[in-house]
Design an enzyme around this catalytic site. Sequence first.
Site, mmCIF file in Angstrom:
data_model
loop_
_atom_site.group_PDB
_atom_site.id
_atom_site.type_symbol
_atom_site.label_atom_id
_atom_site.label_comp_id
_atom_site.label_asym_id
_atom_site.label_seq_id
_atom_site.Cartn_x
_atom_site.Cartn_y
_atom_site.Cartn_z
ATOM 1 N N GLU A 265 0.884 -1.179 0.000
ATOM 2 C CA GLU A 265 0.000 0.000 0.000
ATOM 3 C C GLU A 265 0.913 1.216 0.000
ATOM 4 O O GLU A 265 1.520 1.541 1.011
ATOM 5 C CB GLU A 265 -0.881 -0.010 1.259
ATOM 6 N N CYS B 81 -2.344 9.014 2.834
ATOM 7 C CA CYS B 81 -2.092 8.490 1.490
ATOM 8 C C CYS B 81 -3.210 8.830 0.515
ATOM 9 O O CYS B 81 -2.974 9.022 -0.668
ATOM 10 C CB CYS B 81 -1.892 6.982 1.553
HETATM 11 P P1 NAD Z 1 8.475 4.744 4.462
HETATM 12 O O1 NAD Z 1 8.422 3.913 3.253
HETATM 13 O O2 NAD Z 1 9.646 5.608 4.664
HETATM 14 O O3 NAD Z 1 8.362 3.834 5.784
HETATM 15 C C1 NAD Z 1 7.287 2.945 6.017
HETATM 16 C C2 NAD Z 1 7.741 1.877 7.013
HETATM 17 O O4 NAD Z 1 8.739 1.073 6.393
HETATM 18 C C3 NAD Z 1 8.361 2.409 8.288
HETATM 19 O O5 NAD Z 1 7.972 1.601 9.385
HETATM 20 C C4 NAD Z 1 9.850 2.257 8.017
HETATM 21 O O6 NAD Z 1 10.629 2.164 9.196
HETATM 22 C C5 NAD Z 1 9.874 0.964 7.237
HETATM 23 N N1 NAD Z 1 11.047 0.749 6.396
HETATM 24 C C6 NAD Z 1 11.957 1.647 5.962
HETATM 25 N N2 NAD Z 1 12.877 1.030 5.177
HETATM 26 C C7 NAD Z 1 12.524 -0.263 5.102
HETATM 27 C C8 NAD Z 1 13.061 -1.400 4.425
HETATM 28 N N3 NAD Z 1 14.155 -1.323 3.653
HETATM 29 N N4 NAD Z 1 12.424 -2.596 4.549
HETATM 30 C C9 NAD Z 1 11.293 -2.693 5.287
HETATM 31 N N5 NAD Z 1 10.754 -1.654 5.960
HETATM 32 C C10 NAD Z 1 11.351 -0.449 5.865
HETATM 33 O O7 NAD Z 1 7.123 5.605 4.458
HETATM 34 P P2 NAD Z 1 6.697 6.769 5.452
HETATM 35 O O8 NAD Z 1 7.428 8.008 5.106
HETATM 36 O O9 NAD Z 1 6.768 6.292 6.835
HETATM 37 O O10 NAD Z 1 5.145 6.928 5.064
HETATM 38 C C11 NAD Z 1 4.679 7.827 4.127
HETATM 39 C C12 NAD Z 1 4.368 7.137 2.821
HETATM 40 O O11 NAD Z 1 3.439 6.075 3.059
HETATM 41 C C13 NAD Z 1 3.693 8.039 1.814
HETATM 42 O O12 NAD Z 1 4.248 7.809 0.552
HETATM 43 C C14 NAD Z 1 2.234 7.597 1.858
HETATM 44 O O13 NAD Z 1 1.504 7.876 0.690
HETATM 45 C C15 NAD Z 1 2.371 6.139 2.108
HETATM 46 N N6 NAD Z 1 1.151 5.580 2.703
HETATM 47 C C16 NAD Z 1 0.379 4.757 1.934
HETATM 48 C C17 NAD Z 1 -0.816 4.242 2.448
HETATM 49 C C18 NAD Z 1 -1.709 3.359 1.633
HETATM 50 O O14 NAD Z 1 -2.630 2.746 2.190
HETATM 51 N N7 NAD Z 1 -1.525 3.253 0.328
HETATM 52 C C19 NAD Z 1 -1.196 4.576 3.756
HETATM 53 C C20 NAD Z 1 -0.367 5.418 4.500
HETATM 54 C C21 NAD Z 1 0.812 5.907 3.964
#
Ligand code: NAD
Length: 512
Positions: A249, A283
């Site tokens: 997502e 999001c």
């Molecule tokens: P991010 O991708 O930086 O981090 C998300 C999670 O992944 C965090 O817990 C982070 O610690 C972890 N993470 C980081 N590197 C990783 C790796 N290599 N392997 C596994 N996990 C890892 O995202 P963010 O900045 O925390 O969130 C914002 C983004 O999330 C925006 O782009 C937003 O649109 C998206 N989002 C999407 C939805 C949806 O339902 N489509 C919902 C909420 C947020």
Amino acid sequence: MTATSLTHPLVADLTSTTGVTVPVIAPFTGEVLHEMPTSSEQDVRDAAAAARAAQRSWRQAGFAHRRAVLLKAHDLLLERREELLDILQTESGKTRGQAFEEIFEGATVARYYAVSARNVLRTRRRRAGIPIVIKTSVSYKPKGLVGVITPWNYPIALSIMDVVPALAAGNGVIQKADNQGALSILASRRAFIDAGVPAALWGVVAGDGTLVGNAVVDAADYVCFTGSTPTGTKVGERAMATLTGASLELGGKNPLIVLDDVTPHKAAAGAVYSVFSSMGQLCVSVERIYVARSVADEFTTAFADRTKALSQGPALDYTTDVGSLTSAAQLERVQKHVDDAVAKGATVLAGGRARPDLGPYFFEPTVLTNVTPDMECFAHETFGPVVAISIVDSEEEAIAAANDSEFGLNAAVFSGSISRARRVADRLDAGSVNINEGYRASFSSTDAPMGGMKHSGLGRRNGPEGLLRFVEARTVAEATGILTLPRTGPEWAAMTGTMIVLLKALKVLRRR
Ligand code: NAD
């Protein structure tokens, strides 16, 4: 604050043995809220092993037990809402109303899967290739251990939207919480533990994204990731390397189309909420508005006026309309997008600047026009309170502009005619389309799938689709013995004529 007061009692529920902590900042004040323990790869493996052990009896306990536990958790979430709202607001900087959206969504999802899981996952007869000779049924087996990786922006709702269906299907869970938002996750998880979910069944770890995230992917039988498109792509690749399934997502750049038959001030009121809810750190919130020329002046003026009238500040009650950005990184990202747009000729109709007088990460809800493709905020997700309004000369132009994006998560259409809006909705490349609402109509429709097309993701959460992610379908087909299937050449020669007659008859009968 003393060193001990920085250890929040909830963090005792994390699996962490490193002794290493990282400070988590409270967005309303900029002060250290608490010291967050971090997990090691071994902690992930230990929590995963404990969840696997607990999963066996959880699965055995059956649907009726799981239903009762999840319904009880629903009640506890509601009973504890004030405490949960305080924690969520303090950690995220969002308003109480927007924090309540998460409690509402969490309780709705708990009830939905408690009530629907048994029916969706019951063993069903399916049509056999040769009626009477073969009997076929499909049953569902839980994947085992589901890895859930969540971001900081909607910690309670996004956890529950993945964890609850995973549990309802009979799985264990290992969740990697973002450091920011982990307290909200742990507090809402306690409602489930107190309702009867074994603590070991839902392990929570935190810490470095790559280190801990990779360990979760490696430990799990299925991975649910919510976060940015670049990280989600890496998670998907890593999962695929071991043929582990994943739902992703990811990000969005969500468009809202305002057709020429709207009442402009009414449309503006709805659109403003869709853009600035949770300060655009959502999001599915709207970052692009395409408005029909004939209503553009009135709509844009009303939109800018309403934006300027939003009350903003830190308040642990319902007195504000918009809150704070969640972190220094978010403030920097939003400021960069706005500065870049302004430097390249965008017009600021409202907002456009930080509000350090309100708190360290506050930024004014911002309305831009004259946004062009050379600007960072034109096609890239800002994930903040910034919207670009553009004028279009036709419905066709609006649809083309809305679809002209690498993303396809959510979209909205505002119109005085529902049938016209539905026709437009049918042509939008997005996993959800809201009519005369920005995102809440689809977001609250838990029975309907939610997810993204294009670079917004893979797979769907919510609805039966969100549950079926977490099981393996197993087909059991039996030879009834009424007729022996051909095995030798002569037996085939004797049977093919009958089989052709059968195939023709099934076609005539329109049997599947
Ligand atoms: P991010 O991708 O930086 O981090 C998300 C999670 O992944 C965090 O817990 C982070 O610690 C972890 N993470 C980081 N590197 C990783 C790796 N290599 N392997 C596994 N996990 C890892 O995202 P963010 O900045 O925390 O969130 C914002 C983004 O999330 C925006 O782009 C937003 O649109 C998206 N989002 C999407 C939805 C949806 O339902 N489509 C919902 C909420 C947020």
